[in-house]
Design an enzyme around this catalytic site. Structure first.
Site, PDB file in Angstrom:
ATOM      1  N   SER A  45       8.739 -24.514  10.122  1.00  0.00           N
ATOM      2  CA  SER A  45       9.092 -23.869  11.376  1.00  0.00           C
ATOM      3  C   SER A  45       8.603 -24.725  12.535  1.00  0.00           C
ATOM      4  O   SER A  45       7.565 -25.394  12.442  1.00  0.00           O
ATOM      5  CB  SER A  45       8.456 -22.471  11.443  1.00  0.00           C
ATOM      6  OG  SER A  45       8.741 -21.858  12.673  1.00  0.00           O
ATOM      7  N   ASP A  46       9.361 -24.699  13.605  1.00  0.00           N
ATOM      8  CA  ASP A  46       8.978 -25.427  14.819  1.00  0.00           C
ATOM      9  C   ASP A  46       7.791 -24.729  15.466  1.00  0.00           C
ATOM     10  O   ASP A  46       7.851 -23.538  15.783  1.00  0.00           O
ATOM     11  CB  ASP A  46      10.170 -25.458  15.781  1.00  0.00           C
ATOM     12  CG  ASP A  46       9.817 -26.151  17.080  1.00  0.00           C
ATOM     13  OD1 ASP A  46       8.811 -26.875  17.101  1.00  0.00           O
ATOM     14  OD2 ASP A  46      10.544 -25.971  18.058  1.00  0.00           O
ATOM     15  N   LYS A  47       6.696 -25.455  15.644  1.00  0.00           N
ATOM     16  CA  LYS A  47       5.472 -24.816  16.161  1.00  0.00           C
ATOM     17  C   LYS A  47       5.660 -24.335  17.598  1.00  0.00           C
ATOM     18  O   LYS A  47       5.075 -23.331  17.991  1.00  0.00           O
ATOM     19  CB  LYS A  47       4.300 -25.785  16.083  1.00  0.00           C
ATOM     20  CG  LYS A  47       4.426 -27.035  16.952  1.00  0.00           C
ATOM     21  CD  LYS A  47       3.209 -27.918  16.818  1.00  0.00           C
ATOM     22  CE  LYS A  47       3.266 -29.119  17.750  1.00  0.00           C
ATOM     23  NZ  LYS A  47       4.426 -29.974  17.537  1.00  0.00           N
TER      24      LYS A  47
END
Length: 257
Positions: A114-116
């Site tokens: 997941s994109d932080k």
């Protein structure tokens, strides 16, 4: 396929006795003049064997099993949709199962990437402060009271306003109205003009309950660009139209293309 290959080896091995076999006889002894009776050659016999194998082996997997599996998947989707742990109160939305053929694949997932940035911000971007040509408009040197700014423009007999309101800095708002008369005004003008024009946002006019009022909804792939365009509109630089060849921006009541 395996049955067809084995049938081919068997035919080659017993080719000499095919004339007296019931299903592969080459000659009908009641009619000696007829040759190759009920025999189509090794290649065609292998193909016929393959077709017969498909018909025979399909009864090993009953058709009702497919229906049973689909019903099980529908039941699994129902329980996933009704799961309270996968309910988002902010958006009043539940889990959605859009495909029934990947339920069994969920248990095989080992890693989730997941994109932080999106994880931390929940993709909710808001314009707070700005630093323009070294001047910090963060509210420390100005009287910032978190005013909700709803800039609007007049289009024919209708009022257009941005769909989302943005908190504005009163000092920066006042300087944005001075235009290009001063050096600071020119810098602020260029800053907000860049925010309104340099993006991929597409403005969409949305109807409201009031026929005389329209909302401008800025649609785009990046929530960052949406937040910046809404901020520019709040300070009087409102993106009105975007086509493949031009953009139209209302700057303090004056439309420019």
């Amino acid at each position: 396929m395996a049955v067809s290959v084995c049938a081919g080896f068997w035919l080659k091995r017993h080719e000499s006795v095919l004339e007296i076999l019931q299903f592969y006889r080459k000659r009908d002894y009641s009619e000696p003049e007829v040759e190759n009776y009920n025999y189509s050659g090794v290649g065609m016999e292998i193909f016929f064997t393959f077709l017969m194998s498909v018909i025979v082996f399909q009864i090993m997997i009953p058709i009702s099993l497919y229906i049973s599996m689909e019903l099980v998947r529908v039941g699994q989707a129902y329980f996933m949709i009704r799961d309270d742990k996968m309910y988002d109160e902010t958006s009043n939305a539940r889990f959605q199962c859009r495909a029934l053929n990947i339920n069994e694949d969920l248990g095989q997932i080992k890693y989730l990437f997941s994109d932080k940035t999106g994880t931390l911000t929940k993709n909710k971007m808001e314009f707070k402060y700005a630093s323009i040509f070294g001047v910090d408009y963060s509210g420390e040197k100005s009287n910032f009271e978190g005013e909700q700014r709803g800039y609007c423009i007049q289009v024919y007999e209708q009022v257009w306003r941005p769909k989302m309101k943005v908190e504005v800095d009163k000092e920066l708002l006042q300087l944005s109205k001075t235009g290009t008369n001063t050096k600071a005004g020119k810098q602020i003008y260029d800053f907000f003009l860049a925010l309104a024009a340099c993006n991929t946002i597409v403005p969409i006019v949305v109807d409201t309950s009031n026929p005389a009022e329209k909302l401008v909804d800025y649609q785009g792939e990046s929530p960052d660009e949406q937040a910046l365009v809404y901020a520019a509109a709040a300070y009087g630089f409102m993106l009105m139209e975007r086509t493949s060849g031009h953009v139209v921006i209302d700057i303090q009541g004056e439309r420019q293309r």
